[in-house]
Design a protein around this motif. Structure first.
Motif, PDB file in Angstrom:
ATOM      1  N   VAL A   1       0.843  -1.205   0.000  1.00 39.52           N
ATOM      2  CA  VAL A   1       0.000   0.000   0.000  1.00 39.52           C
ATOM      3  C   VAL A   1       0.875   1.251   0.000  1.00 39.52           C
ATOM      4  CG1 VAL A   1      -1.660   1.345   1.338  1.00 39.52           C
ATOM      5  CG2 VAL A   1      -1.969  -1.123   1.108  1.00 39.52           C
ATOM      6  N   LEU A   2       1.909   1.264   0.822  1.00 35.93           N
ATOM      7  CA  LEU A   2       2.794   2.424   0.886  1.00 35.93           C
ATOM      8  C   LEU A   2       3.553   2.631  -0.423  1.00 35.93           C
ATOM      9  CD1 LEU A   2       4.214   2.072   4.512  1.00 35.93           C
ATOM     10  CD2 LEU A   2       2.351   3.530   3.711  1.00 35.93           C
ATOM     11  N   ALA A   3       3.958   1.528  -1.062  1.00 34.89           N
ATOM     12  CA  ALA A   3       4.638   1.640  -2.350  1.00 34.89           C
ATOM     13  C   ALA A   3       3.707   2.240  -3.402  1.00 34.89           C
ATOM     14  CB  ALA A   3       5.142   0.269  -2.800  1.00 34.89           C
ATOM     15  N   MET A   4       2.453   1.814  -3.390  1.00 33.82           N
ATOM     16  CA  MET A   4       1.483   2.358  -4.340  1.00 33.82           C
ATOM     17  C   MET A   4       1.145   3.813  -4.024  1.00 33.82           C
ATOM     18  SD  MET A   4       0.973   0.019  -6.584  1.00 33.82           S
ATOM     19  CE  MET A   4      -0.587   0.401  -7.401  1.00 33.82           C
ATOM     20  N   ALA A   5       1.168   4.162  -2.742  1.00 34.26           N
ATOM     21  CA  ALA A   5       0.962   5.557  -2.363  1.00 34.26           C
ATOM     22  C   ALA A   5       2.099   6.424  -2.892  1.00 34.26           C
ATOM     23  CB  ALA A   5       0.858   5.682  -0.849  1.00 34.26           C
ATOM     24  N   GLY A   6       3.331   5.901  -2.789  1.00 36.46           N
ATOM     25  CA  GLY A   6       4.464   6.625  -3.345  1.00 36.46           C
ATOM     26  C   GLY A   6       4.358   6.791  -4.842  1.00 36.46           C
ATOM     27  N   LEU A   7       3.911   5.733  -5.523  1.00 34.88           N
ATOM     28  CA  LEU A   7       3.725   5.812  -6.968  1.00 34.88           C
ATOM     29  C   LEU A   7       2.687   6.870  -7.318  1.00 34.88           C
ATOM     30  CD1 LEU A   7       4.100   4.722  -9.858  1.00 34.88           C
ATOM     31  CD2 LEU A   7       2.344   3.019  -9.343  1.00 34.88           C
ATOM     32  N   HIS A   8       1.572   6.850  -6.610  1.00 33.27           N
ATOM     33  CA  HIS A   8       0.498   7.813  -6.891  1.00 33.27           C
ATOM     34  C   HIS A   8       0.975   9.249  -6.683  1.00 33.27           C
ATOM     35  CE1 HIS A   8      -3.397   9.682  -7.136  1.00 33.27           C
ATOM     36  NE2 HIS A   8      -3.348  10.073  -5.876  1.00 33.27           N
ATOM     37  N   ALA A   9       1.757   9.467  -5.622  1.00 33.23           N
ATOM     38  CA  ALA A   9       2.202  10.824  -5.295  1.00 33.23           C
ATOM     39  C   ALA A   9       3.161  11.397  -6.323  1.00 33.23           C
ATOM     40  CB  ALA A   9       2.853  10.833  -3.916  1.00 33.23           C
ATOM     41  N   THR A  10       3.773  10.553  -7.127  1.00 32.11           N
ATOM     42  CA  THR A  10       4.762  11.030  -8.102  1.00 32.11           C
ATOM     43  C   THR A  10       4.217  11.154  -9.514  1.00 32.11           C
ATOM     44  OG1 THR A  10       5.553   8.760  -8.482  1.00 32.11           O
ATOM     45  CG2 THR A  10       6.674  10.046  -6.781  1.00 32.11           C
ATOM     46  N   GLN A  11       2.940  10.832  -9.700  1.00 34.57           N
ATOM     47  CA  GLN A  11       2.381  10.863 -11.052  1.00 34.57           C
ATOM     48  C   GLN A  11       1.852  12.247 -11.422  1.00 34.57           C
ATOM     49  OE1 GLN A  11       2.806   8.086 -13.027  1.00 34.57           O
ATOM     50  NE2 GLN A  11       3.937   7.624 -11.145  1.00 34.57           N
ATOM     51  N   PRO A  12       1.973  12.635 -12.687  1.00 32.42           N
ATOM     52  CA  PRO A  12       1.388  13.900 -13.132  1.00 32.42           C
ATOM     53  C   PRO A  12      -0.134  13.813 -13.109  1.00 32.42           C
ATOM     54  CG  PRO A  12       2.240  12.654 -14.997  1.00 32.42           C
ATOM     55  CD  PRO A  12       2.695  11.929 -13.765  1.00 32.42           C
ATOM     56  N   ALA A  13      -0.778  14.952 -13.010  1.00 32.57           N
ATOM     57  CA  ALA A  13      -2.229  15.010 -12.826  1.00 32.57           C
ATOM     58  C   ALA A  13      -3.030  14.195 -13.849  1.00 32.57           C
ATOM     59  CB  ALA A  13      -2.697  16.465 -12.832  1.00 32.57           C
ATOM     60  N   PRO A  14      -2.711  14.231 -15.143  1.00 27.84           N
ATOM     61  CA  PRO A  14      -3.531  13.483 -16.107  1.00 27.84           C
ATOM     62  C   PRO A  14      -3.515  11.973 -15.905  1.00 27.84           C
ATOM     63  CG  PRO A  14      -2.196  15.133 -17.225  1.00 27.84           C
ATOM     64  CD  PRO A  14      -1.689  15.046 -15.826  1.00 27.84           C
ATOM     65  N   LEU A  15      -2.481  11.468 -15.228  1.00 24.04           N
ATOM     66  CA  LEU A  15      -2.346  10.022 -15.064  1.00 24.04           C
ATOM     67  C   LEU A  15      -2.719   9.546 -13.663  1.00 24.04           C
ATOM     68  CD1 LEU A  15       1.070   9.494 -16.901  1.00 24.04           C
ATOM     69  CD2 LEU A  15      -1.235   9.140 -17.822  1.00 24.04           C
ATOM     70  N   ARG A  16      -3.054  10.458 -12.789  1.00 19.85           N
ATOM     71  CA  ARG A  16      -3.241  10.085 -11.385  1.00 19.85           C
ATOM     72  C   ARG A  16      -4.502   9.268 -11.148  1.00 19.85           C
ATOM     73  NH1 ARG A  16      -2.050  14.413  -6.990  1.00 19.85           N
ATOM     74  NH2 ARG A  16      -1.193  12.598  -5.902  1.00 19.85           N
ATOM     75  N   VAL A  17      -5.457   9.304 -12.067  1.00 22.39           N
ATOM     76  CA  VAL A  17      -6.646   8.475 -11.886  1.00 22.39           C
ATOM     77  C   VAL A  17      -6.274   6.995 -11.899  1.00 22.39           C
ATOM     78  CG1 VAL A  17      -7.212   8.442 -14.362  1.00 22.39           C
ATOM     79  CG2 VAL A  17      -9.018   8.059 -12.663  1.00 22.39           C
ATOM     80  N   TRP A  18      -5.261   6.638 -12.729  1.00 24.79           N
ATOM     81  CA  TRP A  18      -4.833   5.244 -12.809  1.00 24.79           C
ATOM     82  C   TRP A  18      -4.071   4.823 -11.556  1.00 24.79           C
ATOM     83  CZ3 TRP A  18      -7.405   2.933 -16.398  1.00 24.79           C
ATOM     84  CH2 TRP A  18      -7.752   3.617 -17.567  1.00 24.79           C
ATOM     85  N   SER A  19      -3.170   5.676 -11.104  1.00 23.40           N
ATOM     86  CA  SER A  19      -2.412   5.332  -9.897  1.00 23.40           C
ATOM     87  C   SER A  19      -3.312   5.345  -8.662  1.00 23.40           C
ATOM     88  CB  SER A  19      -1.235   6.296  -9.709  1.00 23.40           C
ATOM     89  OG  SER A  19      -1.671   7.640  -9.638  1.00 23.40           O
ATOM     90  N   LEU A  20      -4.316   6.233  -8.647  1.00 18.98           N
ATOM     91  CA  LEU A  20      -5.254   6.259  -7.527  1.00 18.98           C
ATOM     92  C   LEU A  20      -6.116   5.003  -7.512  1.00 18.98           C
ATOM     93  CD1 LEU A  20      -6.536   7.672  -5.125  1.00 18.98           C
ATOM     94  CD2 LEU A  20      -8.054   8.884  -6.721  1.00 18.98           C
ATOM     95  N   ALA A  21      -6.520   4.551  -8.700  1.00 21.92           N
ATOM     96  CA  ALA A  21      -7.289   3.306  -8.784  1.00 21.92           C
ATOM     97  C   ALA A  21      -6.464   2.134  -8.258  1.00 21.92           C
ATOM     98  CB  ALA A  21      -7.731   3.052 -10.220  1.00 21.92           C
ATOM     99  N   GLY A  22      -5.186   2.099  -8.642  1.00 21.70           N
ATOM    100  CA  GLY A  22      -4.308   1.045  -8.149  1.00 21.70           C
ATOM    101  C   GLY A  22      -4.143   1.108  -6.647  1.00 21.70           C
ATOM    102  N   LEU A  23      -3.970   2.311  -6.112  1.00 24.04           N
ATOM    103  CA  LEU A  23      -3.831   2.483  -4.667  1.00 24.04           C
ATOM    104  C   LEU A  23      -5.095   2.039  -3.938  1.00 24.04           C
ATOM    105  CD1 LEU A  23      -2.431   3.512  -2.125  1.00 24.04           C
ATOM    106  CD2 LEU A  23      -3.212   5.836  -2.725  1.00 24.04           C
ATOM    107  N   SER A  24      -6.248   2.366  -4.488  1.00 25.59           N
ATOM    108  CA  SER A  24      -7.525   1.989  -3.853  1.00 25.59           C
ATOM    109  C   SER A  24      -7.674   0.474  -3.777  1.00 25.59           C
ATOM    110  CB  SER A  24      -8.693   2.591  -4.639  1.00 25.59           C
ATOM    111  OG  SER A  24      -8.601   3.998  -4.676  1.00 25.59           O
TER     112      SER A  24
END
Length: 211
Positions: free
Chosen positions: A54-77
């Motif tokens: 979960v923490l690794a995915m949170a780190g990934l989400h925090a580093t993504q540009p805005a247009p791509l964050r929906v995908w990283s947020l979905a993965g984190l969820s």
């Protein structure tokens, strides 16, 4: 601690704990480890893996540009859903089922065991790992196209059907077991990506640095 360092160490932790689970699992199947050592060595790192991922995915989400964050947020969820389910399973194994087995077995060890298909918590565990695989699959579009990291996230995600369908066709475990390779590799590549990004960022002079 900056976000890249946070992500790096979280991915390293997820890598270490996934290996820490995989080795005892293989040794158990090979008959090298016996109860209760096998189950303790399997469930303990699995419990630690859940928050690490979960923490690794949170780190990934925090580093993504805005247009791509929906995908990283979905993965984190989906990662949070996975971690919640399997953490409950492993705490029950370590705190109740294993002690019950050591005492000779009772209704708790029979009903809440997680080592055989057909047990309720085995299904919950498989659902959890299915969600974990889906987490990497849906997060993959946030990663650079054609990168080894993105391909590995997708490969791990495509194992999802072979995990949940083990509840119907147990023989699929031999395909689902590829997780032992795809997931640690994905976390190792994610850690490498965090480190490379940090190195690149450090090489770029800050505004005013030349003055």
């Amino acid at each position: 601690m900056d976000v890249l360092r946070f992500g790096f160490w979280s991915a390293i932790a997820a890598f270490v704990f996934s290996i820490g689970y995989g080795i005892p699992q293989i040794l158990q199947v090979a008959g090298v480890l016996r109860f209760p050592v096998d189950e303790i060595l399997i469930f303990a790192p699995s419990l630690a893996l859940a928050p690490s991922f979960v923490l690794a995915m949170a780190g990934l989400h925090a580093t993504q540009p805005a247009p791509l964050r929906v995908w990283s947020l979905a993965g984190l969820s989906l990662a949070v859903m996975y971690a919640t389910l399997v953490s409950i399973v492993y705490v029950i194994q370590l705190s109740a089922v294993i002690p019950a087995k050591l005492a000779g077995g009772n209704a708790i060890s029979t009903l809440f065991g997680c080592c055989a298909l057909g047990n309720p918590l085995t299904g919950v565990d498989l659902l959890g790992y299915t969600l974990m695989s889906l987490a990497t699959l849906v997060a993959a579009p946030s990663l650079p196209a054609g990168s080894a990291l993105r391909r590995c996230f997708i490969a791990n995600g495509l194992l999802a059907p072979f995990l949940i369908l083990q509840t119907v066709w147990p023989g699929l475990i031999w395909i689902g077991a590829l997780w032992l390779i795809s997931f640690p590799l994905a976390m190792a590549l994610l850690a490498r990506d965090f480190k490379r990004t940090a190195a690149t960022s450090a090489a770029v002079p800050r505004r005013g640095a030349l003055w």
